[in-house]
Motif scaffolding. Structure first.
Motif, mmCIF file in Angstrom:
data_model
loop_
_atom_site.group_PDB
_atom_site.id
_atom_site.type_symbol
_atom_site.label_atom_id
_atom_site.label_comp_id
_atom_site.label_asym_id
_atom_site.label_seq_id
_atom_site.Cartn_x
_atom_site.Cartn_y
_atom_site.Cartn_z
ATOM 1 N N LYS A 62 -35.321 -2.032 -10.287
ATOM 2 C CA LYS A 62 -33.568 -1.126 -10.175
ATOM 3 C C LYS A 62 -32.783 -1.238 -9.515
ATOM 4 C CE LYS A 62 -31.789 3.387 -10.259
ATOM 5 N NZ LYS A 62 -32.289 4.821 -10.824
ATOM 6 N N ARG A 63 -33.506 -1.970 -8.178
ATOM 7 C CA ARG A 63 -32.610 -2.282 -7.752
ATOM 8 C C ARG A 63 -32.359 -3.777 -7.551
ATOM 9 N NH1 ARG A 63 -32.906 -3.524 -1.211
ATOM 10 N NH2 ARG A 63 -30.306 -3.672 -0.809
ATOM 11 N N ILE A 64 -33.715 -4.549 -8.029
ATOM 12 C CA ILE A 64 -33.157 -6.024 -8.030
ATOM 13 C C ILE A 64 -31.757 -6.454 -9.684
ATOM 14 C CG2 ILE A 64 -33.904 -8.311 -9.604
ATOM 15 C CD1 ILE A 64 -37.285 -7.334 -8.077
ATOM 16 N N VAL A 65 -32.391 -5.060 -9.873
ATOM 17 C CA VAL A 65 -30.982 -4.984 -11.324
ATOM 18 C C VAL A 65 -29.445 -5.344 -10.994
ATOM 19 C CG1 VAL A 65 -29.659 -4.627 -13.361
ATOM 20 C CG2 VAL A 65 -32.335 -4.993 -13.113
ATOM 21 N N LYS A 66 -29.289 -4.147 -9.761
ATOM 22 C CA LYS A 66 -28.245 -3.737 -9.169
ATOM 23 C C LYS A 66 -27.879 -4.488 -8.453
ATOM 24 C CE LYS A 66 -26.350 -0.127 -5.936
ATOM 25 N NZ LYS A 66 -26.912 1.076 -5.354
ATOM 26 N N LEU A 67 -28.712 -4.868 -7.551
ATOM 27 C CA LEU A 67 -28.495 -6.237 -6.696
ATOM 28 C C LEU A 67 -27.778 -7.567 -7.942
ATOM 29 C CD1 LEU A 67 -30.797 -6.248 -4.076
ATOM 30 C CD2 LEU A 67 -28.506 -5.425 -3.665
ATOM 31 N N ALA A 68 -28.585 -7.983 -7.858
ATOM 32 C CA ALA A 68 -28.827 -9.164 -8.994
ATOM 33 C C ALA A 68 -27.273 -9.323 -10.235
ATOM 34 C CB ALA A 68 -30.175 -9.830 -9.897
ATOM 35 N N LEU A 69 -27.050 -8.054 -11.040
ATOM 36 C CA LEU A 69 -26.007 -8.023 -11.868
ATOM 37 C C LEU A 69 -24.797 -8.434 -11.789
ATOM 38 C CD1 LEU A 69 -25.836 -7.777 -14.601
ATOM 39 C CD2 LEU A 69 -25.342 -5.573 -14.053
ATOM 40 N N PRO A 70 -24.212 -7.868 -10.638
ATOM 41 C CA PRO A 70 -22.782 -8.531 -10.122
ATOM 42 C C PRO A 70 -22.518 -9.766 -10.199
ATOM 43 C CG PRO A 70 -23.740 -6.326 -8.199
ATOM 44 C CD PRO A 70 -24.469 -7.441 -9.488
ATOM 45 N N VAL A 71 -24.041 -11.053 -9.415
ATOM 46 C CA VAL A 71 -23.930 -12.111 -8.767
ATOM 47 C C VAL A 71 -23.733 -12.751 -10.039
ATOM 48 C CG1 VAL A 71 -25.466 -13.843 -7.785
ATOM 49 C CG2 VAL A 71 -24.695 -11.827 -6.875
ATOM 50 N N SER A 72 -24.667 -12.839 -11.057
ATOM 51 C CA SER A 72 -24.741 -13.219 -12.460
ATOM 52 C C SER A 72 -23.600 -13.193 -13.177
ATOM 53 C CB SER A 72 -25.935 -12.763 -13.251
ATOM 54 O OG SER A 72 -26.904 -12.147 -12.946
ATOM 55 N N GLN B 118 -23.048 -10.617 0.282
ATOM 56 C CA GLN B 118 -24.455 -10.915 -0.350
ATOM 57 C C GLN B 118 -25.746 -9.986 0.142
ATOM 58 O OE1 GLN B 118 -24.955 -14.117 -2.721
ATOM 59 N NE2 GLN B 118 -23.530 -13.954 -4.605
ATOM 60 N N GLY B 119 -25.710 -10.461 1.548
ATOM 61 C CA GLY B 119 -26.966 -10.445 2.607
ATOM 62 C C GLY B 119 -26.818 -9.115 2.953
ATOM 63 N N LEU B 120 -25.582 -8.711 2.775
ATOM 64 C CA LEU B 120 -25.223 -6.601 3.171
ATOM 65 C C LEU B 120 -25.675 -5.867 3.091
ATOM 66 C CD1 LEU B 120 -22.141 -7.177 4.994
ATOM 67 C CD2 LEU B 120 -24.329 -7.278 6.550
ATOM 68 N N GLY B 121 -25.983 -6.713 1.053
ATOM 69 C CA GLY B 121 -26.477 -5.844 -0.207
ATOM 70 C C GLY B 121 -25.066 -4.857 -0.986
ATOM 71 N N ARG B 122 -23.756 -6.428 -0.767
ATOM 72 C CA ARG B 122 -22.935 -5.018 -1.163
ATOM 73 C C ARG B 122 -22.062 -6.538 -2.190
ATOM 74 N NH1 ARG B 122 -21.571 -0.103 0.677
ATOM 75 N NH2 ARG B 122 -22.003 -0.404 2.767
ATOM 76 N N THR B 123 -23.366 -6.594 -3.174
ATOM 77 C CA THR B 123 -23.002 -7.931 -3.998
ATOM 78 C C THR B 123 -21.846 -7.675 -5.357
ATOM 79 O OG1 THR B 123 -24.852 -6.893 -5.613
ATOM 80 C CG2 THR B 123 -25.789 -8.544 -3.658
ATOM 81 N N ALA B 124 -21.874 -6.396 -5.362
ATOM 82 C CA ALA B 124 -20.534 -5.812 -5.907
ATOM 83 C C ALA B 124 -18.816 -6.244 -6.048
ATOM 84 C CB ALA B 124 -20.933 -4.517 -6.576
ATOM 85 N N ILE B 125 -18.686 -6.130 -4.150
ATOM 86 C CA ILE B 125 -18.126 -6.664 -3.905
ATOM 87 C C ILE B 125 -17.097 -7.897 -4.672
ATOM 88 C CG2 ILE B 125 -16.194 -6.867 -1.514
ATOM 89 C CD1 ILE B 125 -17.892 -4.375 -0.481
ATOM 90 N N PRO B 126 -17.961 -8.479 -3.845
ATOM 91 C CA PRO B 126 -17.226 -10.353 -4.096
ATOM 92 C C PRO B 126 -17.087 -10.553 -5.984
ATOM 93 C CG PRO B 126 -19.690 -10.729 -2.628
ATOM 94 C CD PRO B 126 -19.307 -9.300 -3.539
ATOM 95 N N LEU B 127 -17.916 -9.784 -6.420
ATOM 96 C CA LEU B 127 -17.591 -9.911 -7.998
ATOM 97 C C LEU B 127 -15.567 -9.118 -8.407
ATOM 98 C CD1 LEU B 127 -17.950 -9.891 -11.060
ATOM 99 C CD2 LEU B 127 -19.667 -8.090 -10.824
#
Length: 532
Positions: A232-242, A382-391
C-alpha cells in the motif's frame, strides 16, 4: 557493504546516463539505415508502449522502494529493508507477468479496433511483451540498491541493458529483413527483452554477491509491517511519480496539437509551422536536456540520502545535502544557459546544419537553470516522502504552459519563440513551487553568495566565448572550428574564474571520487584556489 556518498552516487549515475545516451544514438543511426522510414514507422508504433511500461516501472516503483529501504536502513532494520524488497519483488513479478500476457494477447485487439492503424505493427507490439516482465522485476532490484545508496549496480545494469538491447535489435532487424519489413521491425522491438533480462542478471549477481556484506540488524526491531501495508505504501509513493513521468509525453502531445495550429494562426503556412515545430521539439529541446543528465542523477542520489536523514530527524544533514545539490546544479546549468544562448545559432549549424533552430535554442536555453532546480527539488521532496507534491506542481505548471502556448505562439512578433517562452515558464513555475515546499518542510533557503560567484564566473566565460568565436571565425572562416574553440576557451575561463572567486573550494574538489585528491593538490600547486 559501504554506501556511495551523495556526490559519488550522482557521478556514477551521470556517467552511466551519458554512456547509455551515446549507445542509443548509435542505435538510432544503425536502425534507421536498416529499416528505412517505413520500418522505423512500424517500430515507433510499438515503442511508445514500451516507454509507457518504463515510465511506470523504472520511475515510480524504484523510487518508492528506495525511500522505504533507506528508511529501514536508517534505523538499522536490515530485516525490514529486505522484507520490503522481497514483498515488492514477489508482487512485481506477478504483475509483470500479467502485463506481458495482457500486451501479447491485446496486440491483436489494438490492431482490430484501429488504435494501431497499420496491421503490420502487430508483430512489433507482440514482440515487446516479454520485455514488460523483465523491466518490471528489474525495477525492484534497482530500487533496493538505490535505497542502500549503492548506485553502481544500477549504473552497470543500465549500460549492460542498453548494450545487449541495441546489439540484439540491430542483429534481428538485419536477419529478419528478408522475411519482410514487419518482421524486421518486430525483431528490433524484441531486442528490449534480452536487454532487460541482461540488466536483471547483473542486478541479481550484485544482490547475491553482496548480501553477506550487509550490516547486521539490531537484535530487536520494533514492529513488523504486513505485506499489505508495504505494498500500500509502495503504491502511495510510486503512483504520483509514475503519473508525473507519464505527463511528459502527454504535454508533448498537447504541444503537437496547439503549437503548429497557433503558428498558422500567426500567419505561417502549414509547411513553415511544421518546420518551426521541428526546430523547437526535435532540435532545441534535445540540447537543453543534455546538462540535466547530471541534475537528474543528483535527484536520484538525493532521494535515499534525504529519506535516511528524514527518518533520523537530522534536519542539518538534509539542508547540507540540498545546499550542495543546488550548488552543483547551478555550477552546471548557469554556464550551460549562457553558452547555449550566445552560441545558439553556431551550435545549431554545427550539429544539425540548421542555423534557423538557433532562434528556439536561444530562448529555450533560459529554462535550463529552472529545469535543473526543478529536478533537484523534486528529488528532495520525494526523499521526504512527499511524492504527490511535485506531481501537483507539475500539473499547475503544465496548465500555465498550455495557456501561454495558446496565446504567445499566435502572436506574429513571437511565433515559435512564444512556445519556447511558455516552456521556460513551465520549468520556472514548477521549480519555484517545489522550492517553496522544500523550504516549508526543511527550512532550506538558497545561498545567494555561491550563486553570485557562479554568475560572475559565467560573465567572464561569456566574454571569452564571444571574443574567441569572433576571432576564430575571422581567422578560419569555419563555424564548427570556431564554435568548438569558443566552447573550449570558455570552459577553461569558467573553471579558472570559479576557483579564483571561491565558487568552488578545495574541499569541494577533494570530494570528487577517485581523482579528487590529486586534482586538489594540482590546483593548489597552481595557486588557483581563492586565498582565505
Amino acid at each position: 557493504m559501504s554506501k556511495d556518498n551523495f556526490l559519488r552516487g550522482a557521478l556514477i549515475l551521470t556517467a552511466a546516463g551519458i554512456i547509455v545516451k551515446l549507445i542509443g544514438s548509435v542505435n538510432r543511426i544503425l536502425l534507421s539505415r536498416l529499416l528505412g522510414g517505413e520500418g522505423i514507422g512500424l517500430y515507433q508504433m510499438a515503442y511508445p508502449i514500451y516507454l509507457l511500461a518504463l515510465s511506470l516501472s523504472s520511475a515510480g516503483i524504484p523510487i518508492a522502494i528506495s525511500i522505504m529501504v533507506a528508511e529501514k536502513i536508517a534505523v538499522r532494520d536490515i530485516g525490514g529493508a529486505n522484507r520490503v524488497f522481497r514483498i515488492s519483488w514477489s508482487v512485481l513479478a506477478v504483475t509483470g507477468l500479467l502485463s506481458s500476457l495482457l500486451l501479447y494477447w491485446g496486440a491483436g485487439w489494438l490492431v482490430e479496433y484501429q488504435l494501431i492503424r497499420d496491421a503490420r505493427a502487430y508483430y512489433a507490439i507482440a514482440a515487446l511483451a516479454p520485455a514488460i516482465f523483465f523491466v518490471t522485476v528489474l525495477s525492484s532490484y534497482r530500487g533496493y540498491f538505490q535505497g542502500l545508496q549503492q548506485m553502481t549496480p544500477t549504473a552497470v545494469s543500465q549500460i549492460v541493458e542498453q548494450l545487449v538491447r541495441v546489439a540484439v535489435m540491430v542483429w534481428l532487424a538485419y536477419v529478419l529483413m528478408p522475411q519482410g519489413l514487419e518482421y524486421a521491425a518486430a525483431g528490433a522491438s524484441f531486442g528490449a527483452a534480452p536487454g532487460a533480462a541482461a540488466g536483471l542478471v547483473v542486478l541479481m549477481y550484485y544482490y547475491w554477491h553482496r548480501r553477506p556484506y550487509l550490516p547486521q540488524p539490531r537484535e530487536t526491531v520494533n514492529g513488523r509491517d504486513s505485506g499489505w501495508r508495504i505494498m500500500k505504501r509502495i503504491v502511495k509513493l510510486a503512483l504520483p511519480v509514475s503519473l508525473a513521468n507519464i505527463m511528459l509525453p502527454v504535454v508533448s502531445s498537447i504541444d503537437l496539437l496547439i503549437v503548429p495550429a497557433r503558428l498558422e494562426a500567426a500567419g505561417f503556412s502549414i509547411q513553415e509551422a511544421t518546420e518551426l515545430f521541428g526546430y523547437l521539439t526535435g532540435m532545441a529541446t534535445a540540447l537543453i536536456n543534455l546538462p540535466t543528465i547530471l541534475t537528474g542523477s543528483l535527484a536520484a542520489s538525493l532521494v535515499p540520502s534525504v529519506a535516511e536523514a528524514f527518518t533520523l530527524k537530522n534536519s542539518g544533514h538534509i539542508q547540507n545535502r540540498v545546499a550542495k545539490a543546488i550548488k552543483i546544479a547551478n555550477l552546471i546549468t548557469i554556464p550551460s544557459f549562457a553558452g547555449m544562448y550566445l552560441l545558439a545559432t553556431p551550435i545549431s549549424a554545427m550539429l544539425y546544419g540548421a542555423p534557423e533552430a538557433g532562434i528556439s535554442l536561444r530562448v529555450l536555453s533560459v529554462g535550463v537553470v529552472f529545469l535543473g532546480i526543478h529536478q533537484v527539488s523534486t528529488g528532495v521532496l520525494q526523499g521526504l516522502g512527499r511524492t504527490a507534491i511535485p506531481l501537483v506542481n507539475m500539473l499547475i505548471a503544465a496548465a500555465v504552459k498550455i495557456g501561454l502556448s495558446w496565446y504567445l505562439t499566435a502572436l506574429p512578433a513571437l511565433g515559435i519563440q512564444g512556445a519556447a517562452w511558455a516552456t521556460n515558464v513551465d520549468f520556472a513555475v514548477g521549480a519555484l513551487l517545489n522550492l517553496y515546499f522544500v523550504y516549508r518542510y526543511t527550512g532550506f533557503c538558497p545561498r545567494l553568495g555561491n550563486t553570485a560567484k557562479t554568475i560572475m564566473a559565467t560573465i567572464l566565460m561569456s566574454i571569452m566565448v564571444i571574443y574567441t568565436y569572433d576571432a576564430a571565425m575571422s581567422a578560419w572562416l569555419n563555424n564548427t572550428m570556431a564554435t568548438l574553440a569558443a566552447i573550449a576557451a570558455g570552459s577553461l575561463v569558467y573553471g579558472a574564474s570559479l576557483l579564483l572567486l571561491g565558487g568552488v573550494e578545495e574541499r569541494d574538489v577533494a570530494g570528487i571520487p577517485k581523482a579528487g585528491t590529486f586534482l586538489a593538490k594540482l590546483l593548489r600547486h597552481l595557486q588557483l584556489f581563492k586565498k582565505k
